[in-house]
Design a protein around this motif. Sequence first.
Motif, PDB file in Angstrom:
ATOM      1  N   MET A 108      18.222  34.292  54.687  1.00 14.21           N
ATOM      2  CA  MET A 108      17.695  33.494  53.565  1.00 14.21           C
ATOM      3  C   MET A 108      17.872  31.998  53.845  1.00 14.21           C
ATOM      4  SD  MET A 108      18.900  31.523  50.886  1.00 14.21           S
ATOM      5  CE  MET A 108      20.594  31.989  50.681  1.00 14.21           C
ATOM      6  N   LYS A 130      14.996  29.109  54.035  1.00 16.18           N
ATOM      7  CA  LYS A 130      14.897  28.025  53.041  1.00 16.18           C
ATOM      8  C   LYS A 130      15.184  26.657  53.645  1.00 16.18           C
ATOM      9  CE  LYS A 130      15.652  28.288  48.418  1.00 16.18           C
ATOM     10  NZ  LYS A 130      14.410  28.610  47.774  1.00 16.18           N
ATOM     11  N   ALA A 169      19.438  31.086  45.336  1.00 12.24           N
ATOM     12  CA  ALA A 169      18.911  32.222  46.111  1.00 12.24           C
ATOM     13  C   ALA A 169      20.067  33.069  46.647  1.00 12.24           C
ATOM     14  CB  ALA A 169      18.046  31.715  47.252  1.00 12.24           C
ATOM     15  N   ASN A 178      21.529  35.174  43.859  1.00  8.69           N
ATOM     16  CA  ASN A 178      20.617  36.277  43.552  1.00  8.69           C
ATOM     17  C   ASN A 178      20.858  37.462  44.486  1.00  8.69           C
ATOM     18  OD1 ASN A 178      18.942  35.906  41.439  1.00  8.69           O
ATOM     19  ND2 ASN A 178      17.070  35.674  42.664  1.00  8.69           N
TER      20      ASN A 178
END
Length: 502
Positions: free
Chosen positions: A122, A126, A249, A252
């Motif tokens: 991730m 990002k 993020a 999450n």
Amino acid sequence: MELIYPAGIIILGCVALLLFLQWKNLSRPPCIRGWIPWFGAGFEIGKAPLEFIEKARIKYGPIFTVFAVGKRMTFVTEEEGINVFLKSKEVNFKLAVQSPIYHTASIPNNVFFTMHEKLHTMMKGKLGTSNVYRLTGQLTEELHEQLENLGLHGTMDLSNLVRHLLYPVTVNVLFKKGLFPTNAKKISEFRQHFQVYDEGFEHGSQMPECLLRNWSKSKTWLLALLEKNMPDIKACKSAKDHSMTVVQAMMNIIEMEKNEQNQPNYGLLLLWAALSNAVPVTFWTIAFVLSHPNIYRTIMEDISSVFGAAGKDKIKVSEDDLKKLLLIKWCVLESIRLRAPGIIARKVVKPVKILLQDQTSFGCVTSLKHACAKNCLSHQDHVLEAPLNYTVPSGDLLVLSPFWLHRNAKHFPEPESFKPERWEKADLEKHAFLDYFMAFGRGRYQCPGRWFALLEIQICVILIFYYYDCSLLDPLPKHSPLHLVGVQQPEGQCRIEFKRRK
Ligand code: HEM
């Protein structure tokens, strides 16, 4: 006669065993183990770890093992060993960092192993080159806000000036806009605890927390702060496009894996990763530029050619502007090269062979020539008499020192000089660094925050120089010899005087 026969067999067996053990040890790299059981060379390495590594390389050759505080660390310093470090399937990143992560952020091993791949992927996405420039506008805005608090004229310790700017900017951009406190007392509390946590991180990653009272207090304080703010961090998504910050993020993913109880711990880890290197690198970039008047002058000319006369307007920095200000990017990278992390590590999971060809040279490439076992008086190389064929046993940490690798004149001519122009050879358009530049690690698990770090530091340097006429009031400090983890910190203070340009 009947007694002599079995005794002979036993003796022969013992001799064979001894020979086998000796052969096994011969194929291992030379080992520095000190004389105290378990603690090993801990005291010697602890006094000045960076120097210790280079002296050991000069004395024992390009591969050597250090036994300290119950661990075996095998250092590789030349191509053959570095290739094994970067490419072998028998060396493992996660197993090398799992214990320091448990000690510093209290993330249990099973949680770390379940979450690591997902979180790394991730972040890579990002903060990768195709997304990170979306943060340019927000970084510029946040930096403007902090610069406004500086006033028209002042003198400050440069490290404190950088902390004043980057702590709030980084927290507000990576965690959540507006999260960083604005109240002077709370800011000072945060700074104090983060600094204690950061300074003690290296010890904290190896020693039981009960031996580090102050460090443990600051760690608990930071974890409590993150826990208190977690609902707020998670609730707020960007009003504009409902996009999530990196930390949102992250939270999450952690929630989806049902590990909510560890959210503050991951918040702490990211906070440290994002600030601990970027702050000293910004310090060194500004300090190196200001102590090279020609470079400072050229940078100011570049800034004026992109934004007009420095200091006149409130400027917006775009991705295009950054491409035109290449010298600033080179200065950031050159500062990182010179102050790179002391070590990065991988765990050996199956024995690995490293063959050093004959005529491989290892020499006194640094100012530590006095440590040479062969009493050499010049910077000439020594030559190994025969090929060396080593086997590094499983369980060892395989260690590479970006700091010393960046001082090898074979790869970086005039390695001790601040020469931003060496970066002209790097294909930065294609996001490639110079060969043998390892400050962000290399391979699958290199630093996922590197493009963010470079962007944030470049914008910070541009804005400081655009708005302020700066000069150093103290000589460029030496780097502290005490750090192996992360980039090198300045030793002592270095004051900067800044005057708002009109
Ligand atoms: C100049 C600044 C920085 C330097 C020199 C640096 C250097 C490094 C290095 C050497 C590693 C280990 C790589 C390896 O062992 O191969 C690393 C890992 C990491 N860095 Fe950075 N870093 C910097 C800035 C940042 C920033 C700003 C962030 C966050 C936005 C960040 C997040 C991370 C994370 C999360 C990891 C662990 C990756 C993993 O576990 O897979 N770093 N960094």
